[in-house]
Design a protein around this motif. Structure first.
Motif, PDB file in Angstrom:
ATOM      1  N   THR A  13       0.723  -1.289   0.192  1.00 32.08           N
ATOM      2  CA  THR A  13      -0.063   0.097   0.119  1.00 32.08           C
ATOM      3  C   THR A  13       0.766   1.375   0.089  1.00 32.08           C
ATOM      4  N   ARG A  14       1.911   1.348   0.670  1.00 32.12           N
ATOM      5  CA  ARG A  14       2.602   2.387   1.102  1.00 32.12           C
ATOM      6  C   ARG A  14       3.704   2.713  -0.145  1.00 32.12           C
ATOM      7  N   GLN A  15       4.111   1.614  -0.801  1.00 29.44           N
ATOM      8  CA  GLN A  15       5.006   1.533  -1.755  1.00 29.44           C
ATOM      9  C   GLN A  15       4.400   2.117  -3.117  1.00 29.44           C
ATOM     10  N   ARG A  16       3.260   2.011  -3.256  1.00 32.56           N
ATOM     11  CA  ARG A  16       2.508   2.099  -4.461  1.00 32.56           C
ATOM     12  C   ARG A  16       2.796   3.898  -4.678  1.00 32.56           C
ATOM     13  N   LEU A  17       3.178   4.375  -5.820  1.00 27.50           N
ATOM     14  CA  LEU A  17       3.197   5.990  -5.935  1.00 27.50           C
ATOM     15  C   LEU A  17       1.820   6.323  -6.317  1.00 27.50           C
ATOM     16  N   GLY A  18       1.668   7.849  -5.989  1.00 29.73           N
ATOM     17  CA  GLY A  18       0.477   8.179  -6.389  1.00 29.73           C
ATOM     18  C   GLY A  18      -0.147   9.100  -5.482  1.00 29.73           C
ATOM     19  N   PRO A  19      -1.051  10.075  -5.919  1.00 26.27           N
ATOM     20  CA  PRO A  19      -0.518  10.967  -7.121  1.00 26.27           C
ATOM     21  C   PRO A  19       0.630  11.729  -7.453  1.00 26.27           C
ATOM     22  N   ARG A  20       1.174  11.853  -6.231  1.00 28.60           N
ATOM     23  CA  ARG A  20       2.286  12.630  -6.153  1.00 28.60           C
ATOM     24  C   ARG A  20       3.423  11.691  -6.281  1.00 28.60           C
ATOM     25  N   THR A  21       4.606  12.086  -6.808  1.00 28.55           N
ATOM     26  CA  THR A  21       5.830  11.305  -6.664  1.00 28.55           C
ATOM     27  C   THR A  21       7.117  12.104  -5.954  1.00 28.55           C
ATOM     28  N   PRO A  22       8.128  11.194  -5.434  1.00 30.40           N
ATOM     29  CA  PRO A  22       9.238  12.191  -5.008  1.00 30.40           C
ATOM     30  C   PRO A  22       9.950  12.878  -6.017  1.00 30.40           C
ATOM     31  N   VAL A  23       9.621  12.868  -7.408  1.00 35.37           N
ATOM     32  CA  VAL A  23      10.110  13.828  -8.259  1.00 35.37           C
ATOM     33  C   VAL A  23       9.328  14.772  -8.639  1.00 35.37           C
ATOM     34  N   PRO A  24       9.986  16.124  -8.454  1.00 39.75           N
ATOM     35  CA  PRO A  24       8.812  17.331  -8.699  1.00 39.75           C
ATOM     36  C   PRO A  24       8.754  17.344 -10.001  1.00 39.75           C
ATOM     37  N   GLY A  25       7.210  17.781 -10.367  1.00 40.96           N
ATOM     38  CA  GLY A  25       6.898  17.832 -11.559  1.00 40.96           C
ATOM     39  C   GLY A  25       6.306  16.645 -12.101  1.00 40.96           C
ATOM     40  N   VAL A  26       6.475  15.427 -11.514  1.00 40.11           N
ATOM     41  CA  VAL A  26       5.922  14.113 -11.982  1.00 40.11           C
ATOM     42  C   VAL A  26       4.703  13.692 -11.106  1.00 40.11           C
ATOM     43  N   LEU A  27       3.528  13.460 -11.767  1.00 41.70           N
ATOM     44  CA  LEU A  27       2.452  12.862 -11.083  1.00 41.70           C
ATOM     45  C   LEU A  27       2.285  11.355 -11.716  1.00 41.70           C
ATOM     46  N   VAL A  28       1.521  10.579 -10.950  1.00 40.29           N
ATOM     47  CA  VAL A  28       1.343   9.152 -11.375  1.00 40.29           C
ATOM     48  C   VAL A  28      -0.157   8.821 -11.559  1.00 40.29           C
ATOM     49  N   THR A  29      -0.596   8.058 -12.448  1.00 41.64           N
ATOM     50  CA  THR A  29      -2.175   7.336 -12.509  1.00 41.64           C
ATOM     51  C   THR A  29      -1.714   6.187 -13.115  1.00 41.64           C
ATOM     52  N   GLY A  30      -3.189   5.566 -13.442  1.00 43.38           N
ATOM     53  CA  GLY A  30      -3.149   4.060 -14.120  1.00 43.38           C
ATOM     54  C   GLY A  30      -3.187   3.206 -13.173  1.00 43.38           C
ATOM     55  N   ALA A  31      -3.210   1.947 -13.559  1.00 40.80           N
ATOM     56  CA  ALA A  31      -3.591   0.612 -12.617  1.00 40.80           C
ATOM     57  C   ALA A  31      -2.396   0.483 -11.573  1.00 40.80           C
ATOM     58  N   HIS A  32      -1.264   1.188 -11.988  1.00 34.80           N
ATOM     59  CA  HIS A  32      -0.223   0.812 -10.877  1.00 34.80           C
ATOM     60  C   HIS A  32      -0.211   1.972  -9.821  1.00 34.80           C
ATOM     61  N   ALA A  33      -1.044   2.960 -10.019  1.00 34.54           N
ATOM     62  CA  ALA A  33      -0.998   4.124  -9.061  1.00 34.54           C
ATOM     63  C   ALA A  33      -2.255   3.978  -8.261  1.00 34.54           C
ATOM     64  N   ALA A  34      -3.163   3.422  -8.736  1.00 35.49           N
ATOM     65  CA  ALA A  34      -4.630   3.392  -8.032  1.00 35.49           C
ATOM     66  C   ALA A  34      -4.595   2.224  -7.110  1.00 35.49           C
ATOM     67  N   VAL A  35      -5.379   2.343  -6.145  1.00 34.36           N
ATOM     68  CA  VAL A  35      -5.532   1.168  -4.962  1.00 34.36           C
ATOM     69  C   VAL A  35      -5.883  -0.114  -5.668  1.00 34.36           C
ATOM     70  N   GLY A  36      -6.232  -0.409  -6.723  1.00 36.09           N
ATOM     71  CA  GLY A  36      -6.702  -1.695  -7.556  1.00 36.09           C
ATOM     72  C   GLY A  36      -6.602  -1.306  -8.673  1.00 36.09           C
ATOM     73  N   PRO A  37      -6.703  -2.294  -9.482  1.00 38.66           N
ATOM     74  CA  PRO A  37      -6.994  -2.047 -11.216  1.00 38.66           C
ATOM     75  C   PRO A  37      -8.386  -1.821 -11.353  1.00 38.66           C
ATOM     76  N   GLY A  38      -8.671  -1.805 -12.778  1.00 38.04           N
ATOM     77  CA  GLY A  38     -10.151  -1.363 -13.292  1.00 38.04           C
ATOM     78  C   GLY A  38     -10.552  -0.208 -13.184  1.00 38.04           C
ATOM     79  N   LEU A  39     -11.356   0.136 -14.243  1.00 39.95           N
ATOM     80  CA  LEU A  39     -11.846   1.516 -14.526  1.00 39.95           C
ATOM     81  C   LEU A  39     -12.114   2.292 -13.541  1.00 39.95           C
ATOM     82  N   ALA A  40     -12.953   1.688 -12.470  1.00 39.25           N
ATOM     83  CA  ALA A  40     -13.429   2.502 -11.243  1.00 39.25           C
ATOM     84  C   ALA A  40     -12.265   3.152 -10.606  1.00 39.25           C
ATOM     85  N   PHE A  41     -11.151   2.327 -10.293  1.00 37.22           N
ATOM     86  CA  PHE A  41     -10.300   2.639  -9.355  1.00 37.22           C
ATOM     87  C   PHE A  41      -9.244   3.576 -10.193  1.00 37.22           C
TER      88      PHE A  41
END
Ligand SMILES: Cc1cc2nc3c(=O)[nH]c(=O)nc-3n(C[C@H](O)[C@H](O)[C@H](O)COP(=O)(O)OP(=O)(O)OC[C@H]3O[C@@H](n4cnc5c(N)ncnc54)[C@H](O)[C@@H]3O)c2cc1C
Length: 436
Positions: A393-421
């Motif tokens: 849970t904690r190792q998942r990035l998102g929406p912020r990352t430690p790199v300024p100016g970079v945000l994350v979304t998609g199945a790897h950043a959401a709490v689960g896969p699937g269109l809803a999450f």
């Protein structure tokens, strides 16, 4: 106005881009593939059409909110229809359960068909997620999780060592019901011992809100989003592989692609962050969830009766048959997708026959995708991160990352896969880009 470069034109990237364009930003979406949509796209052969990935969604409000906030309401673009039955489960002992969606009472009645009293047992298990849903919704899904602002109860939930396996053992004495509750994780390639107990909230969402499909294929969602982006002046550049984010002066200034650098004020990573060397060190020791074997079948003739849009045949291998919507095959035919995991999964048609579902003589065309071929075609796993205990849970990035100016979304950043999450994760990303 910020210049936002979105990496990946799957549902996650397109959803973030559509919101950002509407907020007045200049948006460029880059994708290595020759078509937008990621795994949420159509596959066509010999007059048959299949959804490559999603065939239904949870939480229809997420899609409705996305369409409303990025232009015209969803209802003006497509139908979104609730299924009476979430899925049919067929168990090894010959019993079966057609689990209704959107109704506690209907679920109790259906589950009682497996044994008197089991309906209430199931309802109590599902109800145990009521508070979990409220905590996740308000502190994690609808706003960026922050320990300073979020409730202590939510922090406790996210830090809990409780696993889904333990919750199932405690809440469900019937083995078949445990299979029903763990199914969404089994099919996505997780071990229940690695899945946090709170993730079982999916059973609550299915009961309370049901499952929903677009009768013209779920790919319509990404097709409309791509058109919407073009109509609003955003650029979707296909055939453009992104190699990394370019960081200068301590923040992201561009992305490095197969066609040179593309300048950016903000980069939104909507692919597996492990694939971008700047982000990879921040993803911890997580692994992607392995895709299953997928076979798209074009069929004709007198087919075995599968009355529901999704049928799960429990056992090893686990088999899931998805009947594609009407009109997906030439007259008199049908289009099915079989997803398989486990022993002998390489030939899902043979495995189906071993469980009494004989379709081989009816196959007129087919497309097979091994897990390796899928990961190559989709540029990673559309199932996101594999659950390996609460640390995930904690190792998942998102929406912020430690790199300024970079945000994350998609199945790897959401709490689960699937269109809803993924849709919820993309809304969080859009909220992070400073308004114009
Ligand atoms: C067979 C299957 C069935 C599914 N069924 C359902 C379902 O019924 N309901 C549901 O809600 N979910 C379902 N899912 C899960 C859901 O489809 C995904 O979680 C979701 O679509 C992921 O969207 P995404 O944008 O994160 O990733 P993707 O759709 O994987 O998109 C990623 C995009 O990034 C691009 N890309 C990758 N690397 C690079 C790079 N280096 N440079 C540029 N571009 C790159 C890829 O080409 C791709 O277009 C299913 C998934 C699969 C595989």
């Amino acid at each position: 106005m910020a210049r936002v470069v979105v990496v990946g034109a799957g549902f996650g990237g397109l959803a973030a881009a559509a919101r950002l364009v509407r907020l007045g930003h200049e948006v460029v979406v880059l994708d290595a593939a020759d078509a937008a949509g990621g795994v949420c796209r159509r596959v066509e052969r010999d007059g048959h059409t299949w959804d490559a990935g999603p065939t239904y969604t949870l939480l229809p409000a997420v899609l409705r909110d996305l369409f409303r906030k990025s232009g015209r309401p969803l209802e003006r673009e497509m139908d979104l229809v609730a299924h009476d039955v979430v899925r049919e489960h067929r168990f090894a002992d010959g019993t079966s359960l057609a689990l209704p969606g959107g109704s506690r009472g209907a679920q109790v009645r259906a589950v009682d068909g497996l044994g008197a009293g089991l309906g209430e047992q199931w309802a109590a298990y599902v109800a145990s997620y009521t508070e979990t849903w409220e905590l996740l919704r308000t502190d994690v899904l609808e706003r960026r999780w922050s320990p300073e602002v979020g409730r202590t109860a939510t922090a406790r939930l996210l830090d809990s060592r409780a696993t889904l396996q333990r919750a199932l053992r405690r809440g469900l004495r019937d083995r078949r019901l445990r299979l029903v509750a763990s199914h969404p994780f089994d099919v996505d390639g997780h071990e229940p011992g690695g899945v946090p107990a709170w993730a079982g909230v999916v059973a609550y969402l299915e009961q309370r809100f049901g499952t929903w499909s677009v009768p013209t294929h779920m790919a319509t969602v990404t097709e409309v989003l791509a058109d919407r982006l073009a109509g609003r002046g955003a650029e979707v550049r296909l055939g453009t592989r992104v190699h990394d984010v370019v960081v200068r002066g301590g923040r992201a200034v561009a992305v490095a692609t197969s066609a040179g650098e593309v300048d950016a004020d903000v980069v939104v990573c909507a692919i597996d962050p492990r694939r971008l060397p700047v982000l990879a060190p921040h993803v911890g020791a997580t692994q992607p969830a392995m895709p299953p074997v997928v076979a798209h079948l074009g069929l004709e003739g007198d087919l075995p009766d599968l009355p529901h849009h999704e049928t799960v045949i429990h056992g090893d291998p686990l088999l899931v048959v998805r009947v594609q919507p009407p009109g997906s095959a030439p007259a008199g035919g049908a289009a099915w997708t079989v997803v398989a995991r486990g022993r002998g999964a390489e030939d899902p048609v043979r495995s189906l026959a071993e469980r009494g579902v004989h379709v081989r003589p009816h196959v007129v065309t087919r497309i097979d995708l091994s897990p390796r071929a899928a990961a190559e075609r989709w540029g990673g796993s559309p199932y996101g991160v594999r659950w390996e205990g609460r640390g995930t849970t904690r190792q998942r990035l998102g929406p912020r990352t430690p790199v300024p100016g970079v945000l994350v979304t998609g199945a790897h950043a959401a709490v689960g896969p699937g269109l809803a999450f993924v849709g919820l994760a993309s809304a969080l990303v859009a909220a992070e880009v400073p308004p114009v």
